[in-house]
Design a protein around this motif. Sequence first.
Motif, mmCIF file in Angstrom:
data_model
loop_
_atom_site.group_PDB
_atom_site.id
_atom_site.type_symbol
_atom_site.label_atom_id
_atom_site.label_comp_id
_atom_site.label_asym_id
_atom_site.label_seq_id
_atom_site.Cartn_x
_atom_site.Cartn_y
_atom_site.Cartn_z
ATOM 1 N N ASN A 14 0.791 -1.290 -0.021
ATOM 2 C CA ASN A 14 -0.243 -0.084 -0.037
ATOM 3 C C ASN A 14 0.862 1.251 -0.031
ATOM 4 O O ASN A 14 1.971 1.195 0.626
ATOM 5 C CB ASN A 14 -0.696 0.008 1.225
ATOM 6 N N PRO A 15 0.266 2.254 -0.436
ATOM 7 C CA PRO A 15 1.105 3.643 -0.054
ATOM 8 C C PRO A 15 1.267 3.877 1.141
ATOM 9 O O PRO A 15 0.510 3.406 2.114
ATOM 10 C CB PRO A 15 0.181 4.617 -0.862
ATOM 11 N N ASN A 16 2.564 4.294 1.456
ATOM 12 C CA ASN A 16 2.847 4.714 2.871
ATOM 13 C C ASN A 16 3.182 3.477 3.566
ATOM 14 O O ASN A 16 3.167 3.763 4.961
ATOM 15 C CB ASN A 16 1.805 5.635 3.510
ATOM 16 N N CYS A 17 3.494 2.475 3.138
ATOM 17 C CA CYS A 17 3.592 1.476 4.045
ATOM 18 C C CYS A 17 5.137 1.247 4.383
ATOM 19 O O CYS A 17 5.587 0.307 5.211
ATOM 20 C CB CYS A 17 3.304 -0.156 3.603
ATOM 21 N N GLY A 18 5.846 1.909 3.838
ATOM 22 C CA GLY A 18 7.414 1.771 4.080
ATOM 23 C C GLY A 18 8.091 1.278 2.908
ATOM 24 O O GLY A 18 9.375 0.917 2.977
ATOM 25 N N LYS A 19 7.687 1.241 1.688
ATOM 26 C CA LYS A 19 8.148 0.548 0.815
ATOM 27 C C LYS A 19 9.332 1.110 0.196
ATOM 28 O O LYS A 19 10.258 0.544 -0.152
ATOM 29 C CB LYS A 19 7.132 0.662 -0.541
ATOM 30 N N THR A 20 9.432 2.575 -0.137
ATOM 31 C CA THR A 20 10.438 3.132 -0.445
ATOM 32 C C THR A 20 11.655 2.823 0.375
ATOM 33 O O THR A 20 12.886 2.978 -0.027
ATOM 34 C CB THR A 20 10.108 4.484 -0.808
ATOM 35 N N ASP A 122 7.648 -1.573 15.099
ATOM 36 C CA ASP A 122 7.884 -0.716 16.160
ATOM 37 C C ASP A 122 6.743 0.364 16.475
ATOM 38 O O ASP A 122 6.202 0.485 17.531
ATOM 39 C CB ASP A 122 9.250 0.184 15.752
ATOM 40 N N MET A 123 6.237 0.650 15.304
ATOM 41 C CA MET A 123 5.070 1.366 15.420
ATOM 42 C C MET A 123 3.822 0.548 16.095
ATOM 43 O O MET A 123 3.299 1.059 16.866
ATOM 44 C CB MET A 123 4.640 1.797 14.209
ATOM 45 N N ALA A 124 3.780 -0.577 15.573
ATOM 46 C CA ALA A 124 2.673 -1.454 16.061
ATOM 47 C C ALA A 124 2.810 -1.365 17.664
ATOM 48 O O ALA A 124 1.950 -1.538 18.493
ATOM 49 C CB ALA A 124 2.402 -2.647 15.463
ATOM 50 N N PRO A 510 2.646 12.978 11.230
ATOM 51 C CA PRO A 510 3.578 12.425 10.331
ATOM 52 C C PRO A 510 4.993 12.750 10.629
ATOM 53 O O PRO A 510 5.180 13.783 11.341
ATOM 54 C CB PRO A 510 3.258 13.137 8.980
ATOM 55 N N THR A 511 6.031 12.230 10.130
ATOM 56 C CA THR A 511 7.346 12.586 10.330
ATOM 57 C C THR A 511 7.910 13.502 9.426
ATOM 58 O O THR A 511 7.542 13.627 8.230
ATOM 59 C CB THR A 511 8.234 11.336 10.407
ATOM 60 N N PHE A 512 8.955 14.425 9.855
ATOM 61 C CA PHE A 512 9.211 15.522 9.027
ATOM 62 C C PHE A 512 9.915 14.969 7.924
ATOM 63 O O PHE A 512 9.938 15.552 6.777
ATOM 64 C CB PHE A 512 10.168 16.339 10.137
ATOM 65 N N ILE A 517 10.838 13.919 2.160
ATOM 66 C CA ILE A 517 11.089 12.860 0.905
ATOM 67 C C ILE A 517 10.061 12.867 -0.052
ATOM 68 O O ILE A 517 10.260 13.064 -1.236
ATOM 69 C CB ILE A 517 11.272 11.377 1.564
ATOM 70 N N HIS A 518 8.824 12.811 0.394
ATOM 71 C CA HIS A 518 7.732 12.873 -0.412
ATOM 72 C C HIS A 518 7.617 13.946 -1.305
ATOM 73 O O HIS A 518 7.191 13.931 -2.533
ATOM 74 C CB HIS A 518 6.184 12.310 0.334
ATOM 75 N N THR A 519 7.642 15.167 -0.605
ATOM 76 C CA THR A 519 7.489 16.296 -1.356
ATOM 77 C C THR A 519 8.786 16.546 -2.518
ATOM 78 O O THR A 519 8.386 16.916 -3.515
ATOM 79 C CB THR A 519 7.944 17.471 -0.105
HETATM 80 P P1 GDP Z 1 6.026 4.112 0.885
HETATM 81 O O1 GDP Z 1 5.043 5.136 0.391
HETATM 82 O O2 GDP Z 1 5.522 2.894 0.906
HETATM 83 O O3 GDP Z 1 7.019 4.298 -0.326
HETATM 84 O O4 GDP Z 1 6.533 4.469 2.327
HETATM 85 P P2 GDP Z 1 7.608 5.259 2.873
HETATM 86 O O5 GDP Z 1 8.963 4.493 2.446
HETATM 87 O O6 GDP Z 1 7.872 6.722 1.996
HETATM 88 O O7 GDP Z 1 7.487 5.600 4.027
HETATM 89 C C1 GDP Z 1 6.474 6.190 4.651
HETATM 90 C C2 GDP Z 1 6.863 6.806 6.079
HETATM 91 O O8 GDP Z 1 7.007 5.591 7.117
HETATM 92 C C3 GDP Z 1 7.999 7.351 6.200
HETATM 93 O O9 GDP Z 1 8.036 8.499 7.064
HETATM 94 C C4 GDP Z 1 8.999 6.458 6.659
HETATM 95 O O10 GDP Z 1 10.154 6.926 7.338
HETATM 96 C C5 GDP Z 1 8.210 5.689 7.776
HETATM 97 N N1 GDP Z 1 8.539 4.428 7.861
HETATM 98 C C6 GDP Z 1 8.859 3.225 7.175
HETATM 99 N N2 GDP Z 1 9.092 2.253 7.711
HETATM 100 C C7 GDP Z 1 9.084 2.273 8.999
HETATM 101 C C8 GDP Z 1 9.300 1.468 9.875
HETATM 102 O O11 GDP Z 1 9.289 0.365 10.086
HETATM 103 N N3 GDP Z 1 8.816 2.002 11.333
HETATM 104 C C9 GDP Z 1 8.585 3.352 11.492
HETATM 105 N N4 GDP Z 1 8.108 4.031 12.859
HETATM 106 N N5 GDP Z 1 8.232 4.256 10.206
HETATM 107 C C10 GDP Z 1 8.618 3.668 9.135
#
Ligand code: GDP
Length: 743
Positions: A14-20, A122-124, A510-512, A517-519
């Motif tokens: 999914n978008p935002n799952c940490g793929k990138t 970690d988030m979970a 959201p994290t800064f 990065i997305h921007t």
């Molecule tokens: P993408 O849209 O799937 O490519 O997601 P991103 O790689 O851009 O990650 C989305 C956000 O989740 C970013 O702010 C990452 O730093 C954060 N993130 C990714 N993996 C983890 C993780 O394992 N733990 C935590 N706490 N944050 C994560």
Amino acid sequence: MSKAPEHLIALAGNPNCGKTTLFNAMTGARQHVGNYPGITVEKKEGICHANGSLVRLVDLPGTYSLTAYSMEEIVARDFLVQDRPRAVINIVDASNLERNLYLTIQLMELGIPVLVALNMIDMAASRGMEINSGELSRRLRVPVIPTVARTGNGKDELLGAAVDLAEENPAWEPLHISYGPDIDPALDRMEREIVAAKFLTGFIPARWTALKYLELDEEVIKKGRGIDPRLSAKLEETGEQVSQHLQKTLDSYPEAIIADHRYGFIAALLKEGVVKQSQKADRLFFSDQLDRVLTNRFLGPVIMMLILYGVYQFTFTYSKIPVGWMEAGFAALGNLADSALPEGPLKSLVVSGIINGVGGVLGFVPLIVFMFLAIAFLEDTGYLARVAYMLDRVFRTFGLHGSSVMAYIISGGIAGGCAVPGVLATRTLRSPRERLATLLTAPFMNCGAKLPVFAMLIAAFFAAKEPQVMFLLTILSWTAALLIAKLIRSTILRGPSTPFLLELPPYRLPTFKGLLIHTWERTWQYIRKAGTVILAISILFWALMSFPGLPEIEKRIYDQERSSIMAEAPEQIRKDLVEGKAPAGGAGKEFEAYRVRLQEVDFEEAQAALRNSIAGRIGTALTSVTKLTGFDWRTNVALLSGFAAKEIIISTMGTAYSLGRSKRGEDIPLGERLARDPGWNPLKAFSLIVFIMLYAPCIATISCIIRESGAWKWGVFSLVFNTAVAFIVSALVYRGGIWLGLG
Ligand code: GDP
Ligand code: MG
């Protein structure tokens, strides 16, 4: 030396799952970005090593599903089916397991070997969730590896498991889910027919194809009709029967029932013993409480207006400073080229064509950065989903989607935005039709470049009613955009609206770094373009307005005029004029008088040259048509130039009206000049305002439309269609006004 085995492995999620983040952690710098052939979706590839094998890793676009609702989804599944990677690493957000597994289930239904990266554990954990990955793996019957992409934890195990799976190279084995008594029998029948006809079965499991026919998947059906029209028709008919039956019995559609069963399957998977929740999710409780206020029927819309207004303020107020820097930088560059290059067409090309053109485009960059930052913030916090949710009903009436509102606002819905980021903002829309309708109509909003033109005309002709006229224009632009969206959606982009499937995700901060990065990713895409298409078109426009120039004889007349003025001037002043420096003291006034006379000759020459240019000739030729809207050749040329960028309209009109300075060397405002011109009146001014509001988007916007829609034809469409709409409406205004005796 034997070559290391090489495996193609895909990353899906999914978008935002940490793929990138995970992709970067695994491949480091060994990656490159391209496009999927023929379309604009980005394709990221990287290389890494594990267990003595070389892994080619492809980062698929983020998707919630494998339906054909969006380009990303189509790309992702086409890649899986056609390139047939040895394995798919499916990244799921452990803190949002239920929603993320929806994609997992579909990957498994497709049958491709999957392993799950249980990311963000970690988030979970910080939310009091503990996930038993061993149990999940047993129930899913695929490897599940916990990871924290941000720290790289678990990535080596993941890669190792992926290579093991790739080496094992199991056959595709589709997961079989029951869809209930209304769908299953039809599904089985369709599956048998598909197998018997060997219909696409070399690539896609039969049951998957059958499901797609039930889900009315346009891509698959289109392909099917091409390969075996008879079977395709039969499958479509079965699909239609199931659909009608479900509507009668359950008042629902196959798509919805299929989704229900998938979620049911997931719910069963997660039942007892997979997820342990220590504190009954404070955060969810918090989200619910917040939603009570933020999506309240009465308070919600008010707060939404305030927040949207805040975004608009943030984007356009704070970006002013860096926009100013960019403009100053390009002005300095222009001056530098101006003094460094010899007089002539090369200089004109570099200064007016290249530097101004690209500068105009790059000048938008700070604006875009701020806008994307604001959007990323709203998106990542979860608020954007609420906005879309609240506005969905209204927008649906017009064939759009709740998320369309953002694109409108960014484009200038509250007056003074920009359609370039507006068009880019349509990326949050999942349905291609709704997205196209939105990005085609967003340019009707009153962007910041149209405003100075409106302000000039309003001040000149409607001075007493400025706020009222401005408000009227805002209403007009929304009305036009929504009605035209409706028109487009009931003709060329006909088709059902996407069901509003998104649940409301919990609010989170959201994290800064993530926002940045997305921007940056999105901004860079825009910058890359400025170097190519826009540069070429700027040069074209420069040429249209510069060539063929004045014939030699006419040039000589102006030269003679200048010479005779020079001849009249006293010796000292002539010298100063040649050197271009003003003398001090009493001689200043006399010098100034000569300088102004010379300048007037320059202006007249410029006007004559413009009229003689290709653009001038086109403008003149168009007067036979634009008599209906009340525009003369000067206005026509200005409108042509406004196609390069709307703010240029004012400067072109200035040149066309051959004015710049009065005898005393002061600026004569263009508005004042028009107000005094007997050829102008409020009706003409209003007709022009309406035309500027509606006609073709500027080049920057058009090239974004082309890029975002992935097809030239939509850029051409918006050029031609919008101009036609503008012309019709202006002509109605102007002719109607005359008929009413207003002209
Ligand atoms: P993408 O849209 O799937 O490519 O997601 P991103 O790689 O851009 O990650 C989305 C956000 O989740 C970013 O702010 C990452 O730093 C954060 N993130 C990714 N993996 C983890 C993780 O394992 N733990 C935590 N706490 N944050 C994560
Ligand atoms: Mg990403």
